[in-house]
Design a protein around this motif. Structure first.
Motif, short mmCIF file in Angstrom:
data_model
loop_
_atom_site.label_atom_id
_atom_site.label_comp_id
_atom_site.label_asym_id
_atom_site.label_seq_id
_atom_site.Cartn_x
_atom_site.Cartn_y
_atom_site.Cartn_z
N LEU A 42 0.83 -1.20 0.00
CA LEU A 42 0.00 0.00 0.00
C LEU A 42 0.87 1.26 0.00
CD1 LEU A 42 -2.89 1.03 0.00
CD2 LEU A 42 -2.86 0.93 2.49
N THR A 43 1.94 1.25 0.77
CA THR A 43 2.87 2.38 0.79
C THR A 43 3.50 2.59 -0.58
OG1 THR A 43 3.34 2.02 3.13
CG2 THR A 43 4.96 3.29 1.89
N HIS A 44 3.93 1.51 -1.20
CA HIS A 44 4.55 1.61 -2.54
C HIS A 44 3.54 2.14 -3.56
CE1 HIS A 44 6.98 0.68 -6.02
NE2 HIS A 44 5.97 -0.01 -6.52
N LEU A 45 2.33 1.61 -3.55
CA LEU A 45 1.31 2.07 -4.50
C LEU A 45 0.96 3.54 -4.29
CD1 LEU A 45 -1.10 -1.02 -4.55
CD2 LEU A 45 0.44 -0.28 -6.38
N THR A 46 0.85 3.94 -3.04
CA THR A 46 0.54 5.33 -2.73
C THR A 46 1.66 6.26 -3.19
OG1 THR A 46 -0.77 4.60 -0.84
CG2 THR A 46 -0.12 6.91 -0.87
N SER A 47 2.89 5.84 -2.98
CA SER A 47 4.04 6.62 -3.43
C SER A 47 4.04 6.75 -4.95
CB SER A 47 5.33 5.97 -2.95
OG SER A 47 6.45 6.61 -3.50
N SER A 48 3.78 5.66 -5.64
CA SER A 48 3.71 5.69 -7.11
C SER A 48 2.60 6.61 -7.58
CB SER A 48 3.48 4.28 -7.66
OG SER A 48 4.56 3.44 -7.35
N PHE A 49 1.47 6.56 -6.91
CA PHE A 49 0.33 7.43 -7.24
C PHE A 49 0.74 8.90 -7.11
CE2 PHE A 49 -3.38 9.85 -5.84
CZ PHE A 49 -4.30 9.57 -6.85
N GLN A 50 1.40 9.25 -6.02
CA GLN A 50 1.82 10.63 -5.80
C GLN A 50 2.83 11.07 -6.86
OE1 GLN A 50 3.12 10.24 -1.74
NE2 GLN A 50 1.12 10.80 -0.91
N GLN A 51 3.73 10.18 -7.24
CA GLN A 51 4.72 10.51 -8.26
C GLN A 51 4.05 10.75 -9.62
OE1 GLN A 51 7.54 7.29 -8.11
NE2 GLN A 51 8.44 7.98 -6.20
N LEU A 52 3.08 9.91 -9.96
CA LEU A 52 2.37 10.10 -11.22
C LEU A 52 1.60 11.41 -11.23
CD1 LEU A 52 1.04 6.53 -12.11
CD2 LEU A 52 2.92 7.78 -13.18
N LYS A 53 0.99 11.76 -10.10
CA LYS A 53 0.27 13.02 -10.00
C LYS A 53 1.23 14.21 -10.17
CE LYS A 53 -4.10 12.86 -8.99
NZ LYS A 53 -5.10 13.29 -9.96
N ALA A 54 2.44 14.10 -9.61
CA ALA A 54 3.43 15.17 -9.74
C ALA A 54 3.87 15.32 -11.20
CB ALA A 54 4.64 14.88 -8.84
N VAL A 55 4.09 14.22 -11.88
CA VAL A 55 4.48 14.28 -13.29
C VAL A 55 3.34 14.87 -14.12
CG1 VAL A 55 5.06 12.86 -15.32
CG2 VAL A 55 6.14 12.39 -13.11
N GLN A 56 2.12 14.48 -13.80
CA GLN A 56 0.96 15.02 -14.51
C GLN A 56 0.89 16.54 -14.33
OE1 GLN A 56 -2.99 14.05 -12.95
NE2 GLN A 56 -3.50 13.25 -14.98
N ALA A 57 1.14 17.03 -13.12
CA ALA A 57 1.14 18.47 -12.87
C ALA A 57 2.25 19.15 -13.66
CB ALA A 57 1.31 18.74 -11.38
N LYS A 58 3.39 18.50 -13.80
CA LYS A 58 4.51 19.04 -14.58
C LYS A 58 4.10 19.20 -16.05
CE LYS A 58 8.89 17.46 -16.31
NZ LYS A 58 9.84 16.38 -16.31
N PHE A 59 3.43 18.18 -16.60
CA PHE A 59 3.00 18.26 -17.99
C PHE A 59 1.93 19.34 -18.18
CE2 PHE A 59 4.27 13.56 -18.61
CZ PHE A 59 5.55 13.94 -18.97
N ARG A 60 1.05 19.49 -17.20
CA ARG A 60 0.04 20.56 -17.29
C ARG A 60 0.71 21.93 -17.26
NH1 ARG A 60 -4.67 17.56 -13.96
NH2 ARG A 60 -5.38 16.40 -15.78
N ASN A 61 1.76 22.05 -16.47
CA ASN A 61 2.52 23.29 -16.43
C ASN A 61 3.17 23.56 -17.78
OD1 ASN A 61 3.70 25.61 -15.25
ND2 ASN A 61 5.58 24.46 -14.88
N CYS A 62 3.66 22.52 -18.44
CA CYS A 62 4.25 22.68 -19.78
C CYS A 62 3.22 23.21 -20.77
CB CYS A 62 4.82 21.35 -20.27
SG CYS A 62 6.30 20.80 -19.40
N ILE A 63 2.00 22.68 -20.69
CA ILE A 63 0.93 23.16 -21.58
C ILE A 63 0.65 24.62 -21.31
CG2 ILE A 63 -1.54 22.94 -22.09
CD1 ILE A 63 -1.20 19.90 -21.70
N GLU A 64 0.62 25.01 -20.05
CA GLU A 64 0.37 26.41 -19.70
C GLU A 64 1.48 27.31 -20.24
OE1 GLU A 64 -1.64 29.56 -18.67
OE2 GLU A 64 -2.43 27.53 -18.47
#
Length: 134
Positions: free
Chosen positions: A28-50
């Motif tokens: 559960l800790t590993h999955l949660t960490s992966s989830f947070q990392q994917l969300k951070a990358v997604q935010a980075k890509f949204r920033n690129c679009i902006e």
């Protein structure tokens, strides 16, 4: 190859139950960490679009160009019609603004698929951890 094996928890002794609990906690800790990392990358890509949207003005704009993490020099954007996009593993491609936006939107869509799958996996692990669900 078979799927996950189901275990009747009533057949396990206390030490084995503790091991199962520990394994579920780690997963559960590993999955949660992966989830947070994917969300951070997604935010980075949204920033690129902006940032690409901000360039659409077409005019020459002053910018700070990073030379290192803490050293910048002033610069000026002379070609606001195209950008250089990091497409991964050290490769960069020149793209028009619409192509760059489409590239990042495709990355976000792909991440959404992975995030959804992770959310399901996290929910299942949390359900397995909840003693009232049995």
């Amino acid at each position: 190859m078979s799927g996950p094996q189901q275990v009747n928890l009533t057949d396990l002794d206390l030490a084995q139950l503790a091991d199962v609990r520990k394994q579920l906690d780690e997963e559960l800790t590993h999955l949660t960490s992966s989830f947070q990392q994917l969300k951070a990358v997604q935010a980075k890509f949204r920033n690129c679009i902006e940032c690409v949207r901000e360039l659409k003005g077409g005019q020459s704009k002053p910018v700070l160009v990073p030379l290192t993490n803490s050293l910048y020099v002033p610069g000026k954007i002379t070609d606001a019609e195209s950008v250089i996009v990091d497409v991964g593993t050290g490769y960069y491609v020149k793209k028009t603004l619409p192509q760059a936006t489409a590239h990042y939107n495709a990355k976000i869509t792909y991440l959404n698929t992975n995030i959804s799958a992770l959310e399901e996996a996290i929910a299942k692990k949390q359900e397995n951890m909840d003693p009232s669900s049995t």
